[in-house]
Structures are given as C-alpha cells and as structure tokens.
Scaffold this motif. Structure first.
Motif, PDB file in Angstrom:
ATOM      1  N   GLU A   1       1.182   4.258  -2.938  1.00 24.25           N
ATOM      2  CA  GLU A   1       0.909   5.398  -2.979  1.00 24.25           C
ATOM      3  C   GLU A   1       2.098   6.327  -3.339  1.00 24.25           C
ATOM      4  O   GLU A   1       1.868   7.518  -3.852  1.00 24.25           O
ATOM      5  CB  GLU A   1       0.509   5.686  -1.275  1.00 24.25           C
ATOM      6  CG  GLU A   1      -0.801   5.380  -0.782  1.00 24.25           C
ATOM      7  CD  GLU A   1      -1.932   5.960  -1.259  1.00 24.25           C
ATOM      8  OE1 GLU A   1      -1.978   6.985  -1.419  1.00 24.25           O
ATOM      9  OE2 GLU A   1      -2.766   5.122  -1.859  1.00 24.25           O
ATOM     10  N   ARG A   2       2.917   5.985  -3.171  1.00 27.99           N
ATOM     11  CA  ARG A   2       4.327   6.817  -3.415  1.00 27.99           C
ATOM     12  C   ARG A   2       4.412   6.930  -4.867  1.00 27.99           C
ATOM     13  O   ARG A   2       4.813   7.947  -5.430  1.00 27.99           O
ATOM     14  CB  ARG A   2       5.603   6.391  -2.722  1.00 27.99           C
ATOM     15  CG  ARG A   2       5.608   6.396  -1.223  1.00 27.99           C
ATOM     16  CD  ARG A   2       7.077   5.767  -0.659  1.00 27.99           C
ATOM     17  NE  ARG A   2       7.090   5.861   0.642  1.00 27.99           N
ATOM     18  CZ  ARG A   2       8.191   5.373   1.455  1.00 27.99           C
ATOM     19  NH1 ARG A   2       9.272   5.001   0.791  1.00 27.99           N
ATOM     20  NH2 ARG A   2       8.200   5.578   2.695  1.00 27.99           N
TER      21      ARG A   2
ATOM     22  N   TYR B   1       0.853  -1.249   0.115  1.00 32.46           N
ATOM     23  CA  TYR B   1       0.161  -0.084  -0.076  1.00 32.46           C
ATOM     24  C   TYR B   1       0.984   1.241   0.020  1.00 32.46           C
ATOM     25  O   TYR B   1       0.530   2.046  -0.740  1.00 32.46           O
ATOM     26  CB  TYR B   1      -1.025   0.021   1.416  1.00 32.46           C
ATOM     27  CG  TYR B   1      -1.791   1.242   1.561  1.00 32.46           C
ATOM     28  CD1 TYR B   1      -2.729   1.599   0.594  1.00 32.46           C
ATOM     29  CD2 TYR B   1      -1.168   2.179   2.561  1.00 32.46           C
ATOM     30  CE1 TYR B   1      -3.451   2.829   0.930  1.00 32.46           C
ATOM     31  CE2 TYR B   1      -1.850   3.324   2.719  1.00 32.46           C
ATOM     32  CZ  TYR B   1      -3.106   3.764   2.022  1.00 32.46           C
ATOM     33  OH  TYR B   1      -3.675   4.989   2.013  1.00 32.46           O
ATOM     34  N   THR B   2       1.934   1.303   0.930  1.00 29.01           N
ATOM     35  CA  THR B   2       2.550   2.602   1.096  1.00 29.01           C
ATOM     36  C   THR B   2       3.574   2.796  -0.266  1.00 29.01           C
ATOM     37  O   THR B   2       3.582   3.823  -0.816  1.00 29.01           O
ATOM     38  CB  THR B   2       3.833   2.397   2.123  1.00 29.01           C
ATOM     39  OG1 THR B   2       4.667   1.084   2.027  1.00 29.01           O
ATOM     40  CG2 THR B   2       2.867   2.363   3.264  1.00 29.01           C
TER      41      THR B   2
ATOM     42  N   ASN C   1       1.956   6.606  -7.323  1.00 28.48           N
ATOM     43  CA  ASN C   1       0.945   7.427  -7.707  1.00 28.48           C
ATOM     44  C   ASN C   1       1.280   8.910  -7.413  1.00 28.48           C
ATOM     45  O   ASN C   1       1.252   9.592  -8.569  1.00 28.48           O
ATOM     46  CB  ASN C   1      -0.242   7.247  -6.763  1.00 28.48           C
ATOM     47  CG  ASN C   1      -0.851   5.651  -7.303  1.00 28.48           C
ATOM     48  OD1 ASN C   1      -0.586   5.257  -8.321  1.00 28.48           O
ATOM     49  ND2 ASN C   1      -1.751   5.183  -6.510  1.00 28.48           N
ATOM     50  N   SER C   2       1.920   9.413  -6.502  1.00 28.60           N
ATOM     51  CA  SER C   2       2.418  10.502  -6.211  1.00 28.60           C
ATOM     52  C   SER C   2       3.523  10.996  -7.297  1.00 28.60           C
ATOM     53  O   SER C   2       3.466  12.020  -7.741  1.00 28.60           O
ATOM     54  CB  SER C   2       2.982  10.759  -4.837  1.00 28.60           C
ATOM     55  OG  SER C   2       2.001  10.407  -3.891  1.00 28.60           O
TER      56      SER C   2
END
Length: 800
Positions: A305-306, A301-302, A308-309
């Motif tokens: 998220e990174r 998950y982490t 996608n950023s």
C-alpha cells in the motif's frame, strides 16, 4: 607581488610605488610590487584556480605584514576573508569520514565566533559526495539486514538444535546428578564454562575470519558468479568486535537454553518424558505457523500500500518510511510456511504408509514406523533444512531479480546499444544560433526569429560501422504541442522508421500487452498512423480511431490518426515525476504524467519539419566497442554525444551498491550451505550413535547391511528430502511475494520497465546441485559409519 595579467592591465612596472586612495573609506595606501608569481607547473593545486584568474587586479603580501598593517593598525577596512583547503581525497577511507565531518564542524564553529553566520559562506565539494555515500550506505545497510535476517534465524536454529541434541544425549546424566544432590546452578555452571570457552574463541577469531570472507564480496558479479576483480579493502575495527561480541552472547545464550530446560527434570521425570516422546509440540498447539503467516501477510499488505502511494505521488524511495521490521517478514513467512507444511506432513506420511502397508518390505516398513513415531524428534532438523533451502531460493531470486531489473532499466532508458547524436548544418548564422543536441533545436536571437532550416547529413556511414547489426533514425521532440479530445497539451513526439526501429531498439516482450513488433506492424501501412501512450489516452480520453493534431513552436500542427495505445515504449518513462517528463506534462489535466506520440519519421519530416534526429545502433553479439569507436573516427563522423549502453551495464556491475548486494547474497548462501552440511552431519552422527543398540538388534535378527543402509536412505528421503522439497516451495513462494520489496534498491517512482521477479532455472540448478551434493556426501559418510558398526559392540552396549 602580482600576477602577469595584473601587471599588464594596470600598466605599471615592478619596483614603482602604486597609490591606492579612497576618501570615502579614508583609505590611503602605498604599495610597492616587487615580484611576479605564477604556477610552478600546470594544474598546480597550490592555487584554487590554476588559471590564476582569481588573482587578476590582486596584490599578494606576506601574511604577517598583512596582519600587522591591516588587522592591527586598521589601515584598510576588511570586507571579506576566505580560507581554502586542498585535500588529497585519494587517501580518504571510511575511517576518515567522521574526522573530516568533525573538522568541518570545528571550522564552521570557529568562523561563527569571529563573523556572524549570516555573513559566512562555506563551500565543501566533498560534502555532497559524502552525503550521497551516507544515504546509499544506509539504504544498503537496510537491504543487507533484510537479506541477512533469514541466515541469522537459521544460525539460531542451528545452535539451538545442536545444543538440544547434546543436552538430550546428556539428559540421563544430568537427571542422575540432580537426583544425587547436585544443584541446578552447579550443572548449569559446568555447561556455561564450556560455552564461554567456545564463545570466547569464536569472539576472537570471528572478525578476522569475516574480514577474509568480506574480501571475496568484490569478486561477485551475480548470485554464485565470480569474476577476476581486486579484493575489497577490509578493516577490522571496534564495530566488528562489537557485532562479534553480540553474536557470541546470543550463541552462548542459545547453547544454555536446552541445558536450563534439562536441569529442571529429575531422573523420574526424564524417564516419564521418554515415555511421552510422541506428544504434540507446543508450536502446533499454539498455531505458531498460522500466526507467523498472518503477520507476514499483513506486513506485505502494508508495504504494498505504501509503495503504491509512492508511485502514484511520484516520490522517491527516501520518502517511503519503512519499518525495519518489514524486512523480517520474508523470514517469518518462510518459517510459517515451513511449519504449516510440517503440520500437514504427518497426514501425508500416514497416507503413504496405509497405501502400501501390505506390500512394503521390512526395511521400508521399519523406516516408515520410525519416522512416523519420532516425527517430533526430526522437526528441528527438518525446519533447519527448510530454512536453509528457502533462504537459498530466496537469495537466488533476489539476486537475479535485482541484476535483471538493473540491466533492463539501463537498456530501456537508452533504447539501444548505442545512441549517437551529431551536429546538423543550418541556415542560421553562427553568431546567432545556439545548438541544443538533446532536443534537436536551434534558437535564433529574438523572439520573432524565422524558422531554422537544417541540412540532413549522410546516414549511410552508420550501418557500415564495424560491428553494427542494425541502425535506425529516431527523432525526438521533447515538448511537442498536441490537441486531442477537445483539449491540448504537450508531449514527447517520436518519429521512427518502423522496420529499422523494430530491428534496432531493445524492448522486452513481457513489457506491453503485445510484442513491440505487433504495434509497429499496426502503424506501418498508414503514414498518418501514430501510437500514443496510455497516459495521454487516459488524460485526454483518446481512443483508437481518433484524430490527434501535433506540431511545435512555429510549426503548424498536422493531423494524425491514433492506431494503438501502449503503456511503455523504448526510452519513454511514463511515471509521474520522471526527469524527462516533468515539463512534458504541463498541458495535462493532472499535471503529473509524461505523454508520448509515436509516428512515422518520413511524415513528420515532410509535413512538419526536418530537424536533427538521433541514430540508434544495435551491435552484433561479441562486437568490439573499441573497433566501433575507431570506425567512427575513420568515417569522420562528428558526434556531439554517445550513449554507450554496454559501458553503463559494466559500470552497474561494478557499482559498490549492487556489488555488495550480490556479494552478501552469495556469501550468505554459501554460509548457509556450510552450516546446513555441518548441522546435517552432526545431527545424524549423534542420532546414529544413539541408535547403535537398535541397529545392532536389526542386524542380529537378519537384516543385511544393504537393507540397513536402505532404511537409512529411506529415512533420509522421508525427512531431509521432504524438508528440501518444503524449503523449495517456501522459498519460491517467498520470492514471488517478497522479492518485489527490493524495488527500494532503485527509485520506485522512476522505475521503467516495471519491476518484475525473475527466477532463473540456471540459478536453481546451481542451488539444488550444491544441496544435493551436500546431502549425498552426508549420506555416504553415514553409510560408511553404519557399515563399520559391529553387532557384538551393540549387544555389549545393551548388556551394560
């Protein structure tokens, strides 16, 4: 001495004194040129500039004389000093990089002691290449560690499993020795001496065996695919022995752990443990499987998220700070998934037993009882096989995904097998124009220059070239102005002939929502129809049916009707920060995403302007590139650029970065299979020897050899076969979840088409074929061993 041009420009002859006077500098020199120098041969690296232009109006003198007259006597002020080094980079290896960098640092330090840093300048062309190498090598090292972690964990399980088996067979002797006065230290020392001998031999031989395996990496062009290619140069250095020493130390520790545990038990405790062999393992009580799965999902998950950023901001992969522990997550997931399925396996086994307990033959009944009551005994073997199969499936998925995405990225970026560009005749005088083949523009001198008119060259020669299956005209205007939705901007305008373009361009059907042919058929009937990119539609709030006006500098905009919106189109990169789209999005509100308008070439040429276009070619399967080039030469086509997709694909396969990835995936899997086979054989050989008495009794009570072998086969099916199925499921799930993390092998912000996981049936067929062959060979060997056992030997063993 002077060069020939200096002699001519200054208009003097050799032997005549030349006066240099400058009162402001108090400089009064008398020079006497006595010779002319030149390059001994063309391209001589003795001179920094082979043309010797750097020596125009320059006097060259002996270094000693220069130091005496200019530096010591100070007859002239010194304004600058330069040193040039010519190196033979063909002889540079990895071992030379650090000395090279140390020498560079020493030169800079020496210069800093003589001249202030602000007055010095260093130009080291090799520094950029070495810096790029170090950057890629670090990324490669990170990826290789991530790919090797499952293999390393599997090896650790293998060593512990084998050591536990050996220690388990000797627990009775260890307990007897403890009961008769031997200390734990004495017993552990005896096993440690044996472990040191084995680890020492492995430490010495490991690096050289590894060097032989590493040479094979250069022959890998894909997962379990090899080609004729020269082997990689391999050097065994101190770092290799350092890794070997660390591996030997870990192996030594893993072999001693079961022994240390066994020495804690006395003969009474050993007999009690035998009676409690069916107790619940610690990992089930501690819910290790659930914990490992939770950690792996959190890490996934982490990372997502990174990532996608990163894509949203248009950054490169170097800007993504990744915790190295992220690459442990696939291994943790595979272990956790395997343990979870092993937790559920007894329930399935009990259901199968109860389902047919009235009809099972005696041999089957005995096998089901044996497996269900001794499941704890089999868990290490099953988990070992689960890890092996899961890591193999994961490696196959990672290799196929990386290779396919690399190939699709190249094909999409170029758009077709070949992209040709050539010069067009214009009405601009030759001395007033500057042709730009990339954008198809000619700029005349002056800001008020008239519009340039072009003459289109014949197109019929292109489809007739050898090996060409289809050819298409593709006009691309990088910075076309448009107005839509009440606001304007700039976008890439592409003009095509829908039929020819659909037959020629490469575009995976999985990329857009609908096949490319559907989009082309949508605009084919109406010459005013255009397709726009999703970035333009979202930024300008444009929808199908709206009118969009498009043109460019000195060309009046014309109306077009939006018929469709698509996220991707051949050769168009919609990602923020894309190289070709940085300027194309100046007019967007966000100023980040490139935009695209696709219309009919005929309408653009008729209503806007006729300007140079590209020619895209699709080649027939197996067509020769050399024949195509010969055909271009024979046809007299004067081209300014050729984008050869085939050549780029070949270079990509030979890229050291991807070659190393393919090699390590293949090599890791082959090592896994080898270790799995040896572990499987060793486990079952020791297990069969430990059950010699039981097998003898079964033969004595009437079971035939065929029934006994059938029991063994069923037991293998219930344990090893189940482990293989669980490994397949765990590996497949890990591939779907964690293989997208390998976008770091590319530039995620510029990755088009979107990264996708590719799991090819052919790869899995190879994988399962090798695993099945390994298990079949193992079962055959075990059957032969079982057939050679004698009843009287088993009974004699029972009497003893």
């Amino acid at each position: 001495m002077v060069n020939q041009r200096t002699l001519r420009e200054l208009d003097f002859v050799l032997g005549r004194i030349v006066k240099l006077d400058d009162d402001s500098l108090d400089l009064h020199l008398r020079l006497k040129p006595v010779g002319i120098f030149g390059a001994k041969q063309e391209g001589d690296l003795f001179f920094r500039d082979p043309s010797l232009d750097d020596y125009n109006r320059v006097f060259v003198m002996d270094e000693g004389l220069f130091a005496q007259e200019m530096l010591t006597a100070r007859k002239a002020p010194l304004f600058s000093a330069s040193w040039y080094f010519v190196l033979d980079y063909t002889k540079m290896t990895l071992r030379d990089i650090q000395p090279f960098q140390n020498t560079d640092h020493a030169i800079r330090s020496a210069a800093a002691k003589l001249v202030p840093v602000s007055q010095t300048k260093f130009d080291v062309p090799a520094a950029a290449a070495i810096g790029g190498y170090e950057e890629r090598s670090q990324r490669l090292a990170t990826l290789m560690w991530s790919l090797n972690i499952p293999v390393l964990i599997m090896l650790a399980f293998y060593m512990y499993m084998v050591s536990d088996l050996i220690a388990g067979r000797q627990k009775n002797e260890i307990a007897v020795l403890r009961s008769r006065g031997a200390s734990r230290l004495q017993i552990i020392s005896a096993f440690a001496a044996e472990g040191l001998l084995i680890s020492g031999a492995a430490f010495a031989a490991g690096p050289y065996l590894a060097s032989g395996l590493t040479e094979l990496l250069g022959a890998s062009s894909g997962f379990l695919q090899f080609v004729q290619r020269s082997s990689l140069p391999v050097h065994v250095g101190a770092e290799a022995f350092a890794y070997s020493g660390a591996a030997a130390a870990i192996a030594f520790a893993m072999t001693l752990l079961p022994v240390i545990t066994a020495t804690r038990v006395t003969i009474v405790g050993h007999k009690q443990s035998l009676a409690r062999a069916g107790q619940t393992p610690l990992w089930r009580k501690a819910f290790v499987d659930i914990i490992l799965l939770g950690i792996s999902f959190y890490g996934l998950y982490t990372f997502r998220e990174r990532l996608n950023s990163l894509k949203t901001l248009g950054l490169g992969s170097d800007d993504l700070q990744i915790d190295p522990l992220q690459f442990v997550m696939p291994a943790l997931f595979m272990i956790g998934a395997g343990l979870l399925l092993l937790r559920l396996y007894p329930l399935l086994l009990a259901a199968v037993y109860r389902l047919g307990r009235r009809w099972w033959p005696p041999a089957w009944y005995a096998s089901l009882i044996q497996v269900s009551r001794s499941l704890v005994q089999y868990q290490f073997l099953m988990l070992f096989l689960i890890l092996t199969i899961a890591s193999g499936v994961f490696s196959a998925g990672a290799a196929r995904t990386i290779n396919n995405n690399r190939e699709e990225q190249i094909r999409y970026r170029n758009g077709a097998d070949f992209v040709l560009s050539g010069p067009w005749q214009t009405d601009v005088p030759a001395d007033a124009s500057a042709y730009s083949p990339g954008g198809g523009e000619a700029k005349a001198a002056g800001t008020d220059a008239p519009v340039v008119h072009y003459t289109e060259p014949p197109f019929d020669a292109y489809p007739a070239l050898p090996g060409v299956e289809h050819a298409a005209k593709v006009f691309i205007k990088k910075e076309a102005a448009f107005t839509a939705g009440g606001s304007g901007g700039t976008a890439e305008l592409m003009g095509i002939d829908t039929d020819d373009f659909g037959e020629t361009a490469w575009f995976g059907d999985y990329i857009p929502r609908y096949p490319l042919a559907d989009y082309l058929n949508l605009i084919a009937p109406d010459p005013r129809a255009v397709l726009i990119s999703q970035t333009l539609a979202e930024d300008k709030k444009v929808k199908p049916g709206d009118t969009i006006w498009a043109g460019w500098d000195k060309i009046d905009p014309q109306p077009f009707v939006v018929y469709g919106i698509l996220p991707f189109f051949p050769s168009f990169n919609p990602n923020p920060g894309a190289a070709d789209g940085l300027q194309a999005s100046q007019g967007s509100a966000s100023g980040s995403a490139p935009m695209l308008i696709v219309g009919h070439l005929s309408r653009i040429q008729f209503q806007l302007a006729l300007e140079p276009y590209q020619v895209w070619l699709k080649m027939k399967p197996g067509a020769s590139t050399a024949r195509l080039y010969e055909g271009i030469s024979h046809a007299g086509l004067n081209l300014t650029s050729i984008a050869n997709t085939r050549d780029e694909l070949a270079r990509a396969k030979n890229d050291p970065f991807f070659m190393a990835l393919n090699g390590i995936l293949t090599l890791g899997f082959l090592i896994s299979i080898l270790v799995a086979f040896s572990g499987f054989m060793l486990y079952w050989i020791l297990t069969l020897k430990g059950r010699t008495l039981q097998n003898g009794i079964l033969r004595a009570v009437g079971l035939s050899l065929r029934q006994l072998i059938g029991m063994l086969a069923l037991e293998q099916l219930l344990t090893s076969g189940t482990a293989v199925l669980i490994g397949m499921a765990a590996g497949y799930s890990a591939s779907r979840l964690f293989v997208p993390n390998f976008q770091l092998a590319f530039d995620p912000a510029a990755l088009v088409p979107p990264f996708r996981v590719v799991l090819a049936a052919g790869d899995f067929a190879k994988l399962y074929g090798m695993v099945g062959m390994t298990l079949l060979i193992g079962l055959t060997v075990l059957g032969i061993m079982l057939s050679r056992s004698r009843i009287h030997q088993a009974l004699k063993l029972g009497e003893d």
